[in-house]
Design an enzyme around this catalytic site. Structure first.
Site, PDB file in Angstrom:
ATOM      1  CG  ASN A  92      -2.039  -0.986   1.158  1.00 52.56           C
ATOM      2  OD1 ASN A  92      -2.323  -1.547   0.099  1.00 52.56           O
ATOM      3  ND2 ASN A  92      -2.690  -1.229   2.273  1.00 52.56           N
ATOM      4  NE  ARG A 119      -8.393  -1.847 -10.276  1.00 53.95           N
ATOM      5  CZ  ARG A 119      -7.424  -0.994 -10.622  1.00 53.95           C
ATOM      6  NH1 ARG A 119      -6.476  -1.404 -11.440  1.00 53.95           N
ATOM      7  NH2 ARG A 119      -7.404   0.241 -10.158  1.00 53.95           N
ATOM      8  NE  ARG A 177      -2.875   5.628 -10.705  1.00 56.36           N
ATOM      9  CZ  ARG A 177      -3.751   6.316  -9.991  1.00 56.36           C
ATOM     10  NH1 ARG A 177      -4.395   5.740  -9.014  1.00 56.36           N
ATOM     11  NH2 ARG A 177      -3.991   7.579 -10.265  1.00 56.36           N
ATOM     12  NE  ARG A 193     -10.430  -0.468   1.608  1.00 53.63           N
ATOM     13  CZ  ARG A 193     -10.642  -0.606   0.298  1.00 53.63           C
ATOM     14  NH1 ARG A 193     -11.524  -1.479  -0.136  1.00 53.63           N
ATOM     15  NH2 ARG A 193      -9.999   0.140  -0.583  1.00 53.63           N
ATOM     16  CG  HIS A 198     -14.094  -3.791  -3.146  1.00 63.97           C
ATOM     17  ND1 HIS A 198     -14.817  -4.006  -4.299  1.00 63.97           N
ATOM     18  CD2 HIS A 198     -13.112  -2.916  -3.481  1.00 63.97           C
ATOM     19  CE1 HIS A 198     -14.292  -3.297  -5.289  1.00 63.97           C
ATOM     20  NE2 HIS A 198     -13.254  -2.636  -4.823  1.00 63.97           N
ATOM     21  CG  HIS A 223     -15.015   2.382 -11.066  1.00 59.50           C
ATOM     22  ND1 HIS A 223     -15.689   2.332  -9.855  1.00 59.50           N
ATOM     23  CD2 HIS A 223     -13.839   1.759 -10.858  1.00 59.50           C
ATOM     24  CE1 HIS A 223     -14.936   1.714  -8.964  1.00 59.50           C
ATOM     25  NE2 HIS A 223     -13.813   1.348  -9.540  1.00 59.50           N
ATOM     26  CE1 TYR A 265      -9.047  -7.048  -3.434  1.00 60.32           C
ATOM     27  CE2 TYR A 265     -10.383  -5.525  -4.719  1.00 60.32           C
ATOM     28  CZ  TYR A 265      -9.146  -5.954  -4.267  1.00 60.32           C
ATOM     29  OH  TYR A 265      -8.020  -5.279  -4.652  1.00 60.32           O
TER      30      TYR A 265
END
Length: 676
Positions: A44, A359, A389, A553, A581, A419, A452
């Protein structure tokens, strides 16, 4: 106008990462899982330095006329990171390594390789590591450019009274970061860094080796993409990806005992004066701890096999047409979602399939199903977001494979990221067209679905899915939403169209109820909370007497518990074995609660620069299921913390029953599992 306060987005994120680090120090967490949390924290932080630290550094350089202090939070962030890194080192050295030894696991950390395994480790160097090592003499090669987050050893050499510096690469990707060997019932784990350092005399014969010091450079990860995307966008992004590892240096980490003269030579040689020059530990890239090379069941979380969802009549598509289905990975098996696409690929009555992909898994079974569907004569359209990204290259690869198989590929929209996580199937039954759809809070990715927590709605609701069809028509045009009013969404909440406006209206409704003395409450679960218009509306609702429970979160800019601003707002953060998530929005609506799930956080990027989809949950059984899950998270007194008005992670008092929500949710769904 009322003045409101906000936390800084980057500082709040660092406190989240600090909460991850706390799990590594928690002795109630299984030992090998604690090591993984160290790896997650480090990973992270690397991304923070690649993505956010360049922004803070730029702001730090800006001076406000008439002031001496530069704006921004660069200094505060740096101090907080340094404090956390000290805690990281102390946790590993004083808390984890001794307990490893109690379990006959010897992690060789900043000490000599034991004599009992030295010969074997030397053999590993010659047989394996030597194939991947690069050697650079700086006095002979001034063009060498250290790549992003790649590990190197700076070697101080002397020969014939001449002092020199050489750089030796530490392999990554091709081999494990660790060498492990069992001798006399002891598991030895050795960093390959130490094995290479041990064999430097072989690499540099005839030289005196005065020292060897680990170094690492982190670089800015932003791609330089023009919004107009003239020409082939995939080709343009591929070109930019190759430049990413050559971006501006944002951090230079060095071993703490490196001599000052050598440090300055390296900084000058690699032009690092603009980066943060930071004394790290003796080992860098400790994100590799996430792949610690032991798998001992007693030192890991107890297994929680994903709950299989039984499907009546052997058809998921038929089951969806009977009633809405809500799938909760990783608690429940992702096979149900894979089956949704697999059946669509084979069903002779399915004519069209549409999906968004943000993704893509490295070996995506969903992509393979779409390819099969296209080869089976179905019209298949996939919107692939190439600007996701760090996933750009993988998305481009799969987009090309799908396109080659006959799938119609729609690429990124200028100035927007798509998204949304949605899919639509059109099926002919008895002469009429039937719509079956999927809407999710997380990516259509079977790999991340293993850890997730998300929620995926499978529905045949025609009102919702006709609106979803409108969205796919819009996406196919690849145009920005300059005329958003032309598309009317009554059921779906779609960013760039009605999402922010609808959420503001729902909060206003709770404010109105509170002002009339009616029950008024809002419960929202997000990954990130940043956008000020929506935060201000929550502050307004709090001042009107609306009870607001937030589960956030990571980034959280709202300041809870402040008199006359946020008295009625509480914020929880949950960090546990799975990554929280899912996004959930519940508005009490005077006893007739309204439920929404979706892909959108409340961040500037989600609200203003992305296509997001949040969707209503109309089925009362599924509403009760979501409420049970949220109630367990609000009652969590083990993995949850409260964020206080000073941004601190505050532990909850354990009075009465101990509740760990992720475990209780698993039990709840397992108990409720039956055939659908």
């Amino acid at each position: 106008m009322t003045e409101y306060n906000y936390f800084d987005r980057d500082i709040s994120w660092l406190y989240f990462n600090g909460r991850v680090l706390e799990e590594a120090a928690d002795t109630s967490v299984p030992l090998l899982e604690r090591i993984k949390f160290l790896g997650i924290y480090s990973s992270n932080l690397d991304e923070f330095y690649r993505v956010r630290m360049p922004v803070l550094m730029a702001l730090h350089e800006i001076t406000i006329p008439g002031t001496e202090q530069a704006p921004g939070y660069y200094q505060q962030a740096s101090q907080l990171i340094n404090k956390q890194l000290d805690f990281f080192g102390a946790t590993l050295s004083a808390s984890i390594i001794p307990v490893l030894k109690e379990n006959n696991i010897c992690l060789i950390y900043n000490e000599n390789i034991p004599a009992s395994i030295k010969d074997a480790s030397d053999q590993y160097f010659f047989n394996v590591l030597a194939a991947y090592i690069q050697i650079i003499h700086l006095d002979k090669d001034s063009s060498f450019f250290p790549q992003n987050n790649t590990l190197y050893i700076a070697v101080s050499l002397k020969k014939n009274e001449d002092d020199k510096i050489a750089i030796v690469s530490i392999p990554s990707g091709n081999v494990s970061r660790f060498y492990d060997i069992t001798v006399a019932e002891n598991n030895y784990i050795v960093f390959i860094d130490d094995i290479i350092k041990n064999n430097l005399p072989f690499i540099f014969p005839g030289y005196t080796i005065n020292g060897a010091y680990s170094i690492k450079i982190t670089r800015d990860a932003e791609l330089d993409l023009q919004d107009e995307f003239e020409g082939d966008i995939a080709e343009k992004i591929e070109t930019q990806i190759t430049k990413r590892d050559f971006g501006l240096a944002t951090r230079f980490l060095y071993q703490p005992d490196i001599p000052e003269n050598i440090l300055q030579q390296i900084v000058q040689q690699f032009k690092l004066s603009g980066a943060g020059i930071i004394a790290g530990g003796y080992y860098h890239n400790l994100k590799d701890l996430s792949s610690f090379p032991l798998n001992i069941a007693a030192l890991l979380y107890q297994k929680q096999p994903a709950i299989e969802i039984k499907i009546a009549n052997h058809s998921i598509l038929a089951a969806i047409q009977q009633k809405d289905i809500l799938v909760h990975p990783p608690y429940q098996s992702y096979d149900t979602i894979l089956r949704f696409f697999n059946e669509a690929a084979l069903d002779e009555n399915v004519e069209e399939i549409y999906t968004t992909m943000y993704r893509v898994a490295n070996d995506s079974r969903i992509v393979h199903a779409l390819i099969s569907a296209a080869k089976n004569g179905k019209k298949v359209t996939a919107f692939v977001e190439l600007k996701a990204r760090f996933d750009e290259a993988n998305n481009i690869k799969w987009a090309k494979v799908m396109k080659g198989a006959g799938v119609k590929i729609i690429y990124s929209i200028p100035k927007l990221k798509v998204h949304a996580k949605v899919a639509l199937i059109k099926k002919k039954e008895k002469g009429r067209l039937v719509y079956i759809g999927l809407m999710a809070t997380g990516n259509l990715n079977e790999s991340t679905a293993r850890f997730y927590t998300d929620h995926i709605l499978l529905t045949a609701n025609g009102n919702i899915l006709r609106e979803l069809e409108l969205l796919f028509i819009f996406l196919s045009q690849r145009k920005k939403t300059d005329n958003a009013d032309k598309i009317k969404f009554q059921h779906l909440l779609v960013a760039q169209f009605n999402l922010q406006k609808k959420f503001l209206s729902l909060i206003d409704n709770e404010i109105s109820n509170a002002q009339q003395g009616l029950p008024a409450a809002i419960t929202i679960k997000l990954n990130n909370l940043e956008e000020e218009v929506l935060i201000n509306k929550l502050y307004e609702a709090s001042n009107a007497g609306v009870k607001i429970n937030l589960i956030v979160r990571s980034i959280c800019r709202i300041v809870p518990g402040v008199k006359n601003m946020s008295d009625n707002i509480t914020v929880r953060r949950i960090v546990d074995r799975y990554l929280e998530h899912g996004r959930i929005f519940i508005f009490s609506n005077n006893g007739k609660a309204l439920y929404f799930l979706g892909s959108s956080d409340w961040m500037n990027r989600n609200i203003y620069r992305r296509i997001e989809v949040c969707f209503p949950l109309y089925n009362e059984t599924l509403q009760r299921e979501i409420k049970q899950i949220i109630d367990l998270q609000l009652d969590d007194n083990t993995a949850a913390v409260l964020i206080d008005e000073h941004l601190q992670n505050t532990r909850l008092e354990k009075t009465g029953v101990t509740i760990r929500s992720q475990l209780e949710i698993y039990k709840l769904l397992k108990k409720a599992s039956n055939e659908i």
